[in-house]
Scaffold this motif. Structure first.
Motif, PDB file in Angstrom:
ATOM      1  N   HIS A  83       0.737  -1.179   0.139  1.00  0.00           N
ATOM      2  CA  HIS A  83       0.220   0.040  -0.170  1.00  0.00           C
ATOM      3  C   HIS A  83       0.696   1.112  -0.147  1.00  0.00           C
ATOM      4  N   PRO A  84       0.544   2.036  -0.698  1.00  0.00           N
ATOM      5  CA  PRO A  84       1.438   3.662  -0.695  1.00  0.00           C
ATOM      6  C   PRO A  84       1.880   4.187   0.625  1.00  0.00           C
ATOM      7  N   ASN A  85       0.980   3.994   1.703  1.00  0.00           N
ATOM      8  CA  ASN A  85       1.343   4.386   2.926  1.00  0.00           C
ATOM      9  C   ASN A  85       2.270   3.773   3.583  1.00  0.00           C
ATOM     10  N   CYS A  86       2.759   2.750   3.383  1.00  0.00           N
ATOM     11  CA  CYS A  86       3.749   1.735   3.763  1.00  0.00           C
ATOM     12  C   CYS A  86       5.085   2.673   4.155  1.00  0.00           C
ATOM     13  N   PHE A  87       5.225   3.834   3.442  1.00  0.00           N
ATOM     14  CA  PHE A  87       6.513   4.298   3.503  1.00  0.00           C
ATOM     15  C   PHE A  87       6.549   5.808   4.196  1.00  0.00           C
ATOM     16  N   ILE A  88       5.430   5.866   4.764  1.00  0.00           N
ATOM     17  CA  ILE A  88       5.619   7.059   5.970  1.00  0.00           C
ATOM     18  C   ILE A  88       6.241   6.835   7.010  1.00  0.00           C
ATOM     19  N   LYS A  93       2.773   7.365  20.380  1.00  0.00           N
ATOM     20  CA  LYS A  93       2.463   8.471  20.907  1.00  0.00           C
ATOM     21  C   LYS A  93       3.222   8.960  21.797  1.00  0.00           C
ATOM     22  N   ASN A  94       3.559   7.971  22.490  1.00  0.00           N
ATOM     23  CA  ASN A  94       4.483   8.351  23.810  1.00  0.00           C
ATOM     24  C   ASN A  94       6.267   8.253  23.840  1.00  0.00           C
ATOM     25  N   ASP A  95       6.742   8.093  22.527  1.00  0.00           N
ATOM     26  CA  ASP A  95       8.047   8.406  22.229  1.00  0.00           C
ATOM     27  C   ASP A  95       8.527   8.855  20.885  1.00  0.00           C
ATOM     28  N   SER A  96       9.803   9.048  20.455  1.00  0.00           N
ATOM     29  CA  SER A  96      10.074   9.649  19.567  1.00  0.00           C
ATOM     30  C   SER A  96      10.876   8.643  18.433  1.00  0.00           C
ATOM     31  N   PHE A  97      10.833   7.463  18.802  1.00  0.00           N
ATOM     32  CA  PHE A  97      11.463   6.518  17.920  1.00  0.00           C
ATOM     33  C   PHE A  97      10.753   6.101  16.566  1.00  0.00           C
ATOM     34  N   ASN A  98      11.345   6.125  15.424  1.00  0.00           N
ATOM     35  CA  ASN A  98      10.408   5.757  14.236  1.00  0.00           C
ATOM     36  C   ASN A  98      10.348   4.378  14.057  1.00  0.00           C
ATOM     37  N   ILE A  99       9.009   3.902  14.151  1.00  0.00           N
ATOM     38  CA  ILE A  99       8.692   2.483  14.231  1.00  0.00           C
ATOM     39  C   ILE A  99       8.131   2.151  12.675  1.00  0.00           C
ATOM     40  N   ASP A 148       1.678   9.764  12.926  1.00  0.00           N
ATOM     41  CA  ASP A 148       2.500   9.923  11.794  1.00  0.00           C
ATOM     42  C   ASP A 148       3.672  11.221  11.939  1.00  0.00           C
ATOM     43  N   GLU A 149       4.328  11.496  10.999  1.00  0.00           N
ATOM     44  CA  GLU A 149       5.507  12.288  11.173  1.00  0.00           C
ATOM     45  C   GLU A 149       4.922  13.994  11.403  1.00  0.00           C
ATOM     46  N   ASN A 150       3.596  13.931  11.220  1.00  0.00           N
ATOM     47  CA  ASN A 150       3.141  15.397  11.718  1.00  0.00           C
ATOM     48  C   ASN A 150       2.239  15.498  13.090  1.00  0.00           C
ATOM     49  N   ARG A 151       2.520  14.203  13.585  1.00  0.00           N
ATOM     50  CA  ARG A 151       1.911  13.716  14.900  1.00  0.00           C
ATOM     51  C   ARG A 151       0.523  13.868  14.908  1.00  0.00           C
TER      52      ARG A 151
END
Length: 259
Positions: A83-88, A93-99, A148-151
């Motif tokens: 799906h196109p959203n796979c790459f965002i 919500k409680n941390d800043s680690f990219n999952i 997401d990256e825009n919170r």
């Protein structure tokens, strides 16, 4: 259809485990790698099982989370369906680690022939990538712990599954079921026009023996599904609830399922 568990949260025998999921699917002269976990564990277990992952021309990514797709860095020169959203970029919500995925779309495009679809895609006549799952019931995918990256709230709309037709019955293969495992099964039935579901295997994303788990069990009972294999992101209280009703067995690395 033969499904071999290459990566799972639970180990067995000589096979390694990690938090993640990867299945090797063999059906109708096609080999498909469904998810990759997050390290090379899927390759090491495949070697132990005498499976040549290179024979899989197609990789299906169930959704863009690290534990399902970071193993892509160990592969190349294959078709990647997602799906196109796979790459965002995505976070809890409680941390800043990219999952999300380690590799960006630009880097993955150099390694794979990427096929992006928001609609169901027929890998073959009897193997369908469901892509975006409509969320139609009132008890699944109602809240999220991700942004997401825009919170903004991230409901993982890219979460998908495979619908596989075997003798006019369905086998549904789920990665994590952020979209709701019942929603997934219903959509598989809608897309294929089939009513009979033979088996459901994969992550169910159920954490507790709560209302959602109870309604999911009720749904599966009503559907009269004979083979149910919740795994990966289905935690112990929910697994116990499923066992009490369906006498399920724990899915572990190295296991082979024939449907």
């Amino acid at each position: 259809m033969k499904l071999t568990v290459l990566t799972e949260n639970t180990a067995s025998g000589y096979y390694t485990a990690e938090h993640g999921l990867s299945y090797f699917i063999e059906y109708e002269n096609k080999n498909i790698l469904f998810d990759t976990g997050h390290t090379d564990v899927f390759l090491r277990n495949a070697k132990q099982l005498n499976i040549d992952v290179d024979t899989a021309e197609t990789v299906v990514l169930s959704h863009g989370h690290w534990d399902h797709g970071n193993g892509l860095k160990y592969l190349k020169n294959k078709k990647l369906i997602c799906h196109p959203n796979c790459f965002i970029k995505r976070y809890r919500k409680n941390d800043s680690f990219n999952i999300g995925l380690d590799l960006s779309y630009a880097k993955l495009k150099k390694r794979f022939n990427i096929l992006i679809s928001q609609e169901p895609y027929y890998i073959s006549e009897n193997i369908i990538f469901l892509s975006e799952i409509p969320r139609v019931n009132s008890f699944e995918a109602q809240t999220t712990t991700f942004v997401d990256e825009n919170r903004n709230d991230d409901f993982i709309i890219d979460d998908s599954a495979l619908a596989i037709i075997i003798n006019d019955e369905l086998v549904v293969v789920s990665g994590c079921a952020h979209s709701g495992i019942c929603n997934i099964v219903e959509y598989a039935k809608k897309i294929t026009g089939l009513k009979k579901v033979k088996a459901v295997i994969g992550g169910f994303h159920l954490m507790e023996n709560n209302d959602q788990t109870k309604k999911t069990i009720k749904y599966f009972k009503e559907q009269n599904i004979s083979q149910i294999f919740p795994s990966h992101c289905t935690k112990f209280p929910a697994l116990v609830a499923f066992y009490n009703v369906f006498k399920i067995k724990q899915v572990a690395t190295g296991m082979i399922f024939n449907f």
